[in-house]
Design a protein around this motif. Structure first.
Motif, short mmCIF file in Angstrom:
data_model
loop_
_atom_site.label_atom_id
_atom_site.label_comp_id
_atom_site.label_asym_id
_atom_site.label_seq_id
_atom_site.Cartn_x
_atom_site.Cartn_y
_atom_site.Cartn_z
N ARG A 190 0.87 -1.21 -0.07
CA ARG A 190 0.07 -0.06 -0.03
C ARG A 190 0.83 1.23 0.00
O ARG A 190 1.21 1.82 0.90
N PRO A 191 1.58 1.48 -1.07
CA PRO A 191 2.65 2.45 -1.36
C PRO A 191 2.13 3.98 -0.86
O PRO A 191 2.75 4.82 -0.59
N LEU A 192 0.77 4.23 -1.17
CA LEU A 192 0.09 5.45 -0.82
C LEU A 192 -0.49 5.53 0.52
O LEU A 192 -1.16 6.64 0.69
N ALA A 193 -0.25 4.66 1.30
CA ALA A 193 -1.06 4.81 2.71
C ALA A 193 -0.45 6.27 3.31
O ALA A 193 0.90 6.38 3.27
N GLY A 194 -1.34 6.85 3.95
CA GLY A 194 -1.09 8.16 4.49
C GLY A 194 -1.00 9.22 3.68
O GLY A 194 -0.95 10.44 4.12
N HIS A 195 -1.14 8.89 2.22
CA HIS A 195 -1.18 10.35 1.30
C HIS A 195 -2.42 10.58 0.78
O HIS A 195 -3.54 9.72 0.81
N MET A 196 -2.69 12.03 0.59
CA MET A 196 -3.86 12.54 0.29
C MET A 196 -3.98 13.16 -1.04
O MET A 196 -2.89 13.83 -1.25
N VAL A 197 -4.72 12.81 -1.96
CA VAL A 197 -4.74 13.15 -3.25
C VAL A 197 -5.80 14.02 -3.66
O VAL A 197 -6.90 13.64 -3.42
N ALA A 198 -5.71 15.35 -4.02
CA ALA A 198 -6.88 16.14 -4.73
C ALA A 198 -6.83 15.84 -5.99
O ALA A 198 -5.81 15.99 -6.90
N ARG A 251 -13.62 8.31 -17.01
CA ARG A 251 -12.69 7.61 -16.93
C ARG A 251 -11.57 8.00 -16.06
O ARG A 251 -11.03 7.36 -15.08
N THR A 252 -11.10 9.35 -16.17
CA THR A 252 -10.07 9.78 -15.36
C THR A 252 -10.28 9.92 -13.98
O THR A 252 -9.49 9.63 -12.94
N ARG A 253 -11.46 10.51 -13.88
CA ARG A 253 -11.83 10.59 -12.35
C ARG A 253 -11.93 9.47 -11.80
O ARG A 253 -11.32 9.29 -10.66
N ILE A 254 -12.63 8.44 -12.28
CA ILE A 254 -12.86 7.04 -11.47
C ILE A 254 -11.58 6.18 -11.18
O ILE A 254 -11.35 5.72 -10.34
N SER A 255 -10.87 6.44 -12.45
CA SER A 255 -9.72 5.46 -12.53
C SER A 255 -8.72 6.15 -11.52
O SER A 255 -7.88 5.23 -10.61
N PHE A 256 -8.49 7.50 -11.26
CA PHE A 256 -7.56 8.00 -10.30
C PHE A 256 -8.22 7.78 -8.82
O PHE A 256 -7.16 7.43 -7.99
N ASP A 257 -9.36 7.94 -8.70
CA ASP A 257 -9.88 7.72 -7.52
C ASP A 257 -9.58 6.15 -6.96
O ASP A 257 -9.25 5.89 -5.98
N VAL A 258 -10.21 5.32 -7.95
CA VAL A 258 -10.10 3.73 -7.33
C VAL A 258 -8.57 3.55 -7.32
O VAL A 258 -8.12 2.87 -6.30
N GLY A 259 -7.69 3.94 -8.09
CA GLY A 259 -6.21 3.60 -8.02
C GLY A 259 -5.43 4.17 -6.83
O GLY A 259 -4.90 3.44 -6.02
N VAL A 260 -5.77 5.39 -6.41
CA VAL A 260 -5.36 5.79 -5.12
C VAL A 260 -5.70 5.16 -3.87
O VAL A 260 -5.16 4.64 -3.09
N ARG A 261 -7.08 4.65 -3.79
CA ARG A 261 -7.63 3.93 -2.84
C ARG A 261 -6.83 2.53 -2.84
O ARG A 261 -6.57 1.98 -1.87
N GLN A 262 -6.72 1.78 -4.09
CA GLN A 262 -6.40 0.43 -4.08
C GLN A 262 -4.87 0.66 -3.40
O GLN A 262 -4.17 -0.42 -2.84
#
Ligand code: CP
Ligand code: NVA
Length: 301
Positions: A41-49, A58-69
């Motif tokens: 979970r390399p983005l643990a603790g990271h907040m992305v706007a 696509r851009t919205r959902i893929s970034f959102d899902v990707g960060v959470r994964q």
């Protein structure tokens, strides 16, 4: 801390390693449910706007899902709901956001907005599409080509249609990944002059696609184009529609790509979009995997 602003501004070795990382991360997920996190979970603790001044699926959902994964948190923001849409400067927005979040992805109109955001942010900025370029899309497209056909270097890619923002990122990618790129479309809708060196231009679509390994198109009217230009653009672009006849003039095993959203039976027929050459759904899926690799590269994690 590194921005991902455009493909030609990013080191070719870094681009190659992002594609490799994306493929590794895709295969490591091994079809598990979309909402479960990755093993690491390399983005643990990271907040992305994620800021959108234009529509997006696509851009919205893929970034959102990707960060959470990857274990991070996201905030999806519409430009018009922020003070940014009501007169606050981009520079001030960038300075403030940098105090709250670890990375900013922005989809906007003018390239200058993206560049100003990157100049004043003290966190990485990712280009989620401007009027000029769409680099995340082409990273997913290169990944998709290579998944199906192996290395893209030395292959022939033909773009049929409008010389728009998505084409511009293909032109940047041709230089960085070492493939041949031909543009076929009307002179009035040519790509920006700074893209002409390093690409071939052929006004005859059938001749242009001869020997093509990949045929690509996009909407004839982009989000930043005035609707008043719609009819004129359609009339000029109709000879460049990607249909079964045009695909038959390419190599027999040529692939077809479209970044989507498509206007079926305008720029490409449903027969091609749903036919044996098409890899459009893999292309859409790979936005997720490619962007996860871009996020990791930007954050150095
Ligand atoms: N291809 C692409 O960027 O799609 P969206 O506009 O839905 O994000
Ligand atoms: N050229 C299109 C791409 C959409 C993803 C646009 O800018 O509207």
């Amino acid at each position: 801390m590194q921005h991902f602003l455009d493909i030609h501004k990013t080191d070719p070795d870094a681009l190659r390693s992002m594609i490799d990382t994306a493929r590794e991360m895709k295969s490591a997920r091994n079809g598990r449910p979309k909402g479960t996190p990755d093993d690491t979970r390399p983005l643990a603790g990271h907040m992305v706007a994620l800021i959108f001044e234009k529509p997006s699926t696509r851009t919205r959902i893929s970034f959102d899902v990707g960060v959470r994964q990857m274990g991070g948190e996201t905030m999806v923001l519409s430009g018009s709901d922020m003070q940014l849409g009501h007169g606050e400067t981009i520079a001030d927005t960038a300075r403030v956001l940098s105090r709250y979040v670890d990375l900013i992805m922005i989809r906007t109109f003018e390239e200058a907005t993206l560049l100003e955001m990157a100049d004043y942010a003290t966190v990485p900025v990712i280009n989620g599409l401007t009027n000029r370029t769409h680099p995340c899309q082409i990273m997913a497209d290169v990944m998709t080509y290579e998944e199906h056909r192996g290395g893209i270097a030395g292959r022939k890619v033909v773009w049929s249609g409008d010389g728009n923002n998505t084409f511009a990122s293909w032109a940047h990618a041709a230089g960085q990944f070492g493939f041949d790129l031909t543009f076929t479309g009307p002179e009035t809708l040519d790509p920006e002059p700074d893209l002409h060196s390093g690409i071939a231009i052929d006004r005859d679509p059938e001749r242009a696609v001869a020997g093509a390994d990949l045929v690509v198109t996009d909407t004839w009217v982009s989000m930043h184009d005035p609707q008043s230009a719609r009819e004129r653009r359609h009339n000029q672009l109709r000879p460049y529609q990607v249909n079964e006849e045009l695909m038959a003039a390419a190599k027999p095993d040529a692939l077809f790509m479209h970044c989507l959203p498509a206007h079926r039976d305008d720029e490409a027929t449903s027969a091609v979009m749903d036919g044996p050459h098409s890899v459009i759904w893999d292309e859409a899926e790979n936005r997720l995997h490619a962007q996860k690799a871009i996020l990791r590269w930007c954050l150095g994690v």
